[in-house]
Scaffold this active site. Structure first.
Site, PDB file in Angstrom:
ATOM      1  N   TYR A   1       0.828  -1.224   0.000  1.00  0.00           N
ATOM      2  CA  TYR A   1       0.000   0.000   0.000  1.00  0.00           C
ATOM      3  C   TYR A   1       0.857   1.268   0.000  1.00  0.00           C
ATOM      4  O   TYR A   1       0.466   2.286   0.561  1.00  0.00           O
ATOM      5  CB  TYR A   1      -0.942   0.040   1.209  1.00  0.00           C
ATOM      6  CG  TYR A   1      -1.555  -1.276   1.633  1.00  0.00           C
ATOM      7  CD1 TYR A   1      -2.213  -2.094   0.715  1.00  0.00           C
ATOM      8  CD2 TYR A   1      -1.519  -1.701   2.961  1.00  0.00           C
ATOM      9  CE1 TYR A   1      -2.805  -3.289   1.108  1.00  0.00           C
ATOM     10  CE2 TYR A   1      -2.100  -2.895   3.370  1.00  0.00           C
ATOM     11  CZ  TYR A   1      -2.740  -3.688   2.441  1.00  0.00           C
ATOM     12  OH  TYR A   1      -3.318  -4.867   2.833  1.00  0.00           O
ATOM     13  N   HIS A   2       2.031   1.211  -0.633  1.00  0.00           N
ATOM     14  CA  HIS A   2       2.962   2.341  -0.609  1.00  0.00           C
ATOM     15  C   HIS A   2       3.309   2.858  -2.011  1.00  0.00           C
ATOM     16  O   HIS A   2       4.490   3.022  -2.322  1.00  0.00           O
ATOM     17  CB  HIS A   2       4.269   1.934   0.078  1.00  0.00           C
ATOM     18  CG  HIS A   2       4.139   1.595   1.525  1.00  0.00           C
ATOM     19  ND1 HIS A   2       5.100   0.887   2.213  1.00  0.00           N
ATOM     20  CD2 HIS A   2       3.171   1.868   2.425  1.00  0.00           C
ATOM     21  CE1 HIS A   2       4.720   0.738   3.470  1.00  0.00           C
ATOM     22  NE2 HIS A   2       3.546   1.320   3.624  1.00  0.00           N
ATOM     23  N   PRO A   3       2.347   3.137  -2.878  1.00  0.00           N
ATOM     24  CA  PRO A   3       2.739   3.636  -4.203  1.00  0.00           C
ATOM     25  C   PRO A   3       3.396   5.009  -4.098  1.00  0.00           C
ATOM     26  O   PRO A   3       2.914   5.874  -3.365  1.00  0.00           O
ATOM     27  CB  PRO A   3       1.407   3.726  -4.962  1.00  0.00           C
ATOM     28  CG  PRO A   3       0.372   3.883  -3.900  1.00  0.00           C
ATOM     29  CD  PRO A   3       0.880   3.111  -2.723  1.00  0.00           C
TER      30      PRO A   3
END
Ligand code: FAD
Length: 533
Positions: A468-470
């Site tokens: 969940y770290h774009p």
């Protein structure tokens, strides 16, 4: 004031597009002086969802009305699977639905940004900005932490299984770190989190609540910016749609885009800012040729390693009405856990300048983003690739310009898979330590021991997810792919900056919210013409 109407003033000094982690900081800082009229536009609703405040409920917000709930395109090197990409859609943005781990990244991350030509972004230069927003309740009186910022960071009381994970990791030869954010290197420990008195201290709560009474700050929710107004090379306003009509809101000084790594490039592309040929091919009139918009997408690939535990040993038994009531009345008990309590940073090879693998430990099952709740009790240790070499892209769905096509190209560079395999083996070694033996009841994911590297690789392809770290889709720099310069101004345009996770040239070694908030703090100083603090 918070509303979703459009009466009154239609011209502001600053317009902030996106009220997420970065946008909340900027709204606070820019409106601190009453001479400046500031507008914050957020596409999602106000942050009133009851689960936002409950730390252990973060994953229950997935696919709710405050999560965009995206999926990637099928990933060719990951068994053609579409991977889940939650993104917050409310005041606080992804910071309203995330796992609250407070992690800044490694010194080498920021020194690397500076070495690539981004002046002012070395570790020593960004450290004051991390400290400015921070109110650390646990680590005081040292050079690394702040006590006077708005954002409350605290140490958690770990679950007994998390303590055992720590013991197992130490038995496996890893050093214990008391504080991941004190210029630390490799080692294992317990995460700090943005939790205050048992409740999530979201960026909206920390930065917007103290500022929302200011007459010069207008907060509009439920309003999505459709595109930017460009007059020549200057951005002079933003277009929003309300009740089927388009409205132009003008800006006197600057628009600051903080719509996050998925939506910031989409907004630019919808406005005709991007690669000329690509824009023409999807029917958008090009306004400003900037080939890097949407490229350079990076995220942290993560693999599940999950064991069953003996009965009632984990937090899985704690998800009940009694503990929910306990949290509601006292903000104490298991619902105060952010689940990913334990952590670690590892080197796959001793000669590396910085760790290249991370670990997250949860004293619970964490299967399929929490959508799948197996019966019984479990514990999860996730090895994470910190510096993937694969680069992906966010682009517009040609059939609907509000929908992203997200293609992270997971494992496209074969080295990424090999390195995650090493991380998986290191995680296995920890979980197999004797100290965990009385609690371990056998493997759950994978279902049984994997025989060789080929079997591990297949398992990783079939089960890898993103953490969940774009980041990186509006990269800062001076090369052909760069979108903003080191002052966060879009190359070749005036009156606009980008100040969110999308500007990271390379992903940080760690979770991405604290560095995003640092970026917003630094952007505020640039906008207000303040020097280095
Ligand atoms: C489930 C999850 C768990 C995570 N866990 C952690 C963690 O434990 N620790 C950590 O450090 N990081 C974590 N992260 C990552 C971290 O939350 C993000 O890196 C950070 O919040 C990014 O901030 P941002 O400001 O760039 O974007 P966001 O916070 O996503 O904000 C963007 C905002 O802009 C709004 N917006 C978008 N387009 C428009 C438009 N056109 N007009 C108006 N508004 C618009 C969106 O609705 C959103 O509110 C997690 C993220 C998720 C989703």
């Amino acid at each position: 004031m918070c509303s979703s109407t459009l009466e009154g003033n239609m011209e502001y000094d600053y317009i902030i597009v996106g009220g997420g982690s970065a946008g909340c900081v900027l709204a606070n800082r820019l409106s601190a002086n009453s001479d400046r009229q500031v507008l914050l536009l957020e596409a999602g609703p106000v942050d009133s969802h009851p689960y936002i405040k409950i730390p252990a409920a973060f994953y229950k917000l997935f696919k709710s009305k405050i999560d965009y709930g995206f999926y990637t395109e099928p990933q060719a090197c990951a068994a053609n699977r579409k991977l889940f990409v939650p993104r917050g859609k409310t005041l606080g943005g992804s910071g309203a639905i995330n796992a609250m781990i407070y992690m800044r990244g490694h010194r080498a991350d920021f020194d690397g940004w500076a070495a690539a030509g981004n002046k002012g972004w070395s570790y020593d230069e960004v450290l004051p900005y991390f400290k400015r927003s921070e109110c650390n309740g646990s680590f005081q009186g040292n050079d690394f932490h702040g006590q006077t910022g708005e954002w409350h960071i605290s140490s958690q009381q770990p679950h007994p299984l998390t303590q055992l994970y720590l013991a197992a990791a130490k038995d496996a030869g890893h050093a214990e770190l008391a504080d991941f954010n004190a210029d630390a290197d490799a080692g294992v420990g317990i995460h700090q989190a943005n939790i205050k008195n048992g409740k999530r201290h979201s960026p909206a709560h920390a930065f917007l609540v103290p500022a929302r009474g200011r007459e010069n700050l207008t907060i509009k929710t439920g309003l999505q910016v459709e595109r930017l107004q460009l007059d020549g090379a200057r951005v002079t306003g933003v277009w929003v749609q309300l009740h089927g009509r388009m409205h132009l809101i003008k800006v006197r000084k600057e628009v600051i885009v903080t719509a996050g790594s998925i939506h910031s490039p989409l907004l630019l592309l919808r406005s005709g800012i991007g690669d000329h040929h690509y824009l023409q091919s999807i029917g958008i009139a090009p306004q400003h040729h900037l080939p890097g918009v949407g490229h350079n997408l990076q995220d942290h690939p993560v693999a599940p390693l999950i064991y069953r535990t003996v009965r009632r040993a984990s937090l899985d038994s704690a998800d009940n009405l009694w503990n929910l009531s306990r949290w509601l009345f006292t903000q104490k008990g298991p619902f105060t856990s952010n689940l990913a309590e334990g952590g670690g940073f590892l080197r796959s090879r001793p000669d590396l300048p910085a760790p290249d693998l991370q670990l997250h430990f949860a004293p619970a099952f964490f299967v399929d983003h929490g959508f799948n709740k197996p019966k019984g009790n479990g514990m999860s240790l996730a090895p994470i690739l910190l510096q993937p070499k694969s680069r992906g892209r966010v682009s517009l769905d040609p059939s609907n310009f509000h929908k992203p096509l997200i293609d992270p190209q997971v494992f496209q560079v074969a080295e990424d898979l090999q390195l995650l395999r090493t991380g998986f083996k290191m995680a296995l070694q920890i979980m197999q330590q004797e100290v965990l033996a009385p609690w371990r009841k056998g493997l759950f994911m994978p279902q049984s021991a994997l025989e060789d590297d080929a079997a591990i690789d297949q398992y990783l392809r079939e089960n890898v997810e993103l953490l969940y770290h774009p980041v990186g889709t509006c990269k800062m720099g001076n090369d052909a792919q760069a979108v903003v310069d080191d002052q966060l101004r879009i190359h070749g345009l005036e009156g606009i900056r980008i100040a969110d996770a999308s500007i990271m040239p390379t992903i940080t070694r760690g979770n991405t919210q604290a560095p995003t908030i640092m970026i917003a703090e630094k952007a505020a100083d640039m906008l207000l013409g303040r020097g280095v603090i």
